[in-house]
Write a protein that holds these residues in place. Structure first.
Motif, PDB file in Angstrom:
ATOM      1  N   LYS A   1       0.191  13.333   4.349  1.00  0.00           N
ATOM      2  CA  LYS A   1       0.146  13.222   2.836  1.00  0.00           C
ATOM      3  C   LYS A   1      -0.031  14.413   2.227  1.00  0.00           C
ATOM      4  O   LYS A   1       1.017  14.794   1.268  1.00  0.00           O
TER       5      LYS A   1
ATOM      6  N   HIS B   1       0.751  -1.251  -0.121  1.00  0.00           N
ATOM      7  CA  HIS B   1       0.058   0.151  -0.055  1.00  0.00           C
ATOM      8  C   HIS B   1       0.826   1.338   0.008  1.00  0.00           C
ATOM      9  O   HIS B   1       0.115   2.320  -0.134  1.00  0.00           O
TER      10      HIS B   1
ATOM     11  N   VAL C   1      -5.306  -0.012   0.275  1.00  0.00           N
ATOM     12  CA  VAL C   1      -6.128  -0.303  -0.875  1.00  0.00           C
ATOM     13  C   VAL C   1      -7.125  -1.717  -0.540  1.00  0.00           C
ATOM     14  O   VAL C   1      -6.085  -2.671  -0.371  1.00  0.00           O
TER      15      VAL C   1
ATOM     16  N   ASP D   1       2.912   2.984  -1.911  1.00  0.00           N
ATOM     17  CA  ASP D   1       2.940   3.785  -3.156  1.00  0.00           C
ATOM     18  C   ASP D   1       1.413   4.415  -3.265  1.00  0.00           C
ATOM     19  O   ASP D   1       1.530   5.255  -4.097  1.00  0.00           O
ATOM     20  N   PHE D   2       0.501   4.094  -2.496  1.00  0.00           N
ATOM     21  CA  PHE D   2      -0.865   4.462  -2.883  1.00  0.00           C
ATOM     22  C   PHE D   2      -1.316   5.580  -1.577  1.00  0.00           C
ATOM     23  O   PHE D   2      -2.231   6.129  -1.865  1.00  0.00           O
TER      24      PHE D   2
END
Ligand code: KG4
Length: 352
Positions: free
Chosen positions: A188, A48, A55, A50-51
């Protein structure tokens, strides 16, 4: 068909209980012997990263790959054979449905093949009861009932009153975002990555917590809100970046320290209020955000000031783990509870 038809009886055996946790992005299995931890294996999913968040579809697939080796390792590390197990505790929810289905279905299959009972556990109650896990060579100092648990994670922010291992009352909870979500989303937004809590915690140690001020919510009673403080940070950073494109890079330690301080003050205000209203002085914290160094210090400091008996969980029991599921399951099994074989997982707490 009921798990109760199985031939082996939990009450008559040494209680080797297998816990299975698969509610989000950690596949975990643990073995307890009468409350003593023998093993706790956790496979964290890297897929997950990289997201910028978990996910769900990828999480279920990874659980499916991990569940057999993780359970096998937990049993082997405990130094027992699968046939020594006397019961299985699994997380029924809340969490991601596809992820929960993997753990629940595995628990059913194992229960049938080993002919042992199973019991379902509310993941959040696992966090709340984590302080009861005993470890070889470590001091055992669980809270006395009733106690309050500040349960803070990526999906929840609650103050829970615990009157017994089976009696929980949510005194207050977030009306919008969870505090972990505030850490993650703001991290983020600042380009600091996921999960945000550990990064912000680390950078906050290097910064000035009084440099910037962020809006605090006014929510009545013991409920929380974290969406406003998140928006406050968003607008602040956006405005400052217009003036100086390097602002974020130059000030990230102070921003993190000030933002973290605000979140902790919001959490502590209501915890203090709950302790005052209930007269309860036994305090625990749980969930991923309970690993936060600033929050741990704040609870200890408030405890010294107010005469609380504070029980901080071991770091490895703050994030998702099957040891706490086995622990909560042990209490339920001993109370006579059993899960039927047609049990289905639930994604929301309201469905319990
Ligand atoms: O309980 P948990 O492992 O998972 C679920 O919510 O299901 O909690 C994960 C949350 C994330 O939001 C993560 O950023 C936060 O716990 N977290 C922290 C720290 N370590 C993890 N938040 C603040 N400080 C930390 N040191």
């Amino acid at each position: 068909m009921e798990a109760g038809i199985v031939s082996r009886s939990f009450e008559n055996m040494a209680d080797y209980i297998l816990g299975i946790e698969s509610s989000c992005d950690d596949t975990s299995a643990a073995v307890l012997k009468d409350g003593l931890l023998l093993s706790n294996v956790i496979a964290s999913q890297q897929v997950h990263k990289d997201f910028g968040g978990v996910v769900p579809e990828l999480a279920s697939r990874a659980h499916e790959l991990n569940i057999v080796p993780v359970v096998s390792q937990a049993v082997a590390k405990a130094g027992i054979k699968p046939s020594d197990l006397s019961a299985i505790a699994f997380t029924r929810g809340p969490g991601l449905l596809g992820s929960l289905l993997v753990g629940t279905s595995f628990a059913k299959a194992l229960s049938l093949s080993l002919e042992i009972p199973m019991v379902m556990v509310n993941h959040l109650q696992g966090h709340v009861l984590a302080s009861f896990i005993q470890e070889e060579g470590k001091e055992y100092n669980p809270p006395s009932f009733p106690y309050l648990c500040l349960l803070v994670s990526g999906g929840n922010s609650q103050i829970v009153r615990v009157d017994s291992p089976l009696d929980f009352e949510i005194l207050g909870q977030t009306i919008d975002d969870a505090v972990g979500e505030a850490f993650d989303k703001c991290s983020k937004m600042m380009g600091l990555g996921y999960p945000g809590g550990p990064v912000i915690d680390r950078l906050a140690k290097l910064g000035d917590p009084d440099r910037f001020k962020f809006a605090k919510p006014r929510v009545p009673g013991l409920d929380y809100s974290f969406s406003g403080v998140k928006t406050s940070l968003l607008y602040f950073v956006r405005d400052e970046l217009k003036k100086d494109p390097e602002f974020m890079e130059k000030n990230k330690e102070d921003i993190c320290a000030s933002f973290q301080k605000t979140l902790i003050e919001i959490l502590m205000d209501k915890l203090v209020k709950a302790a005052r209203q209930t007269g309860i002085r036994e305090i625990t914290i749980g969930g991923g955000v309970s690993a936060n160094s600033g929050l741990r210090e704040a609870v200890l400091a408030e405890g010294r000031k107010r005469g609380w008996k504070v029980h901080l969980p071991e770091f490895r029991f703050t994030t998702d783990n099957a040891a706490m599921i086995a622990m909560a399951g042990l209490f339920r099994l001993r109370s006579g509870e059993r899960a039927p074989l047609d049990i289905a997982p639930v994604s929301r707490i309201a469905d319990f």
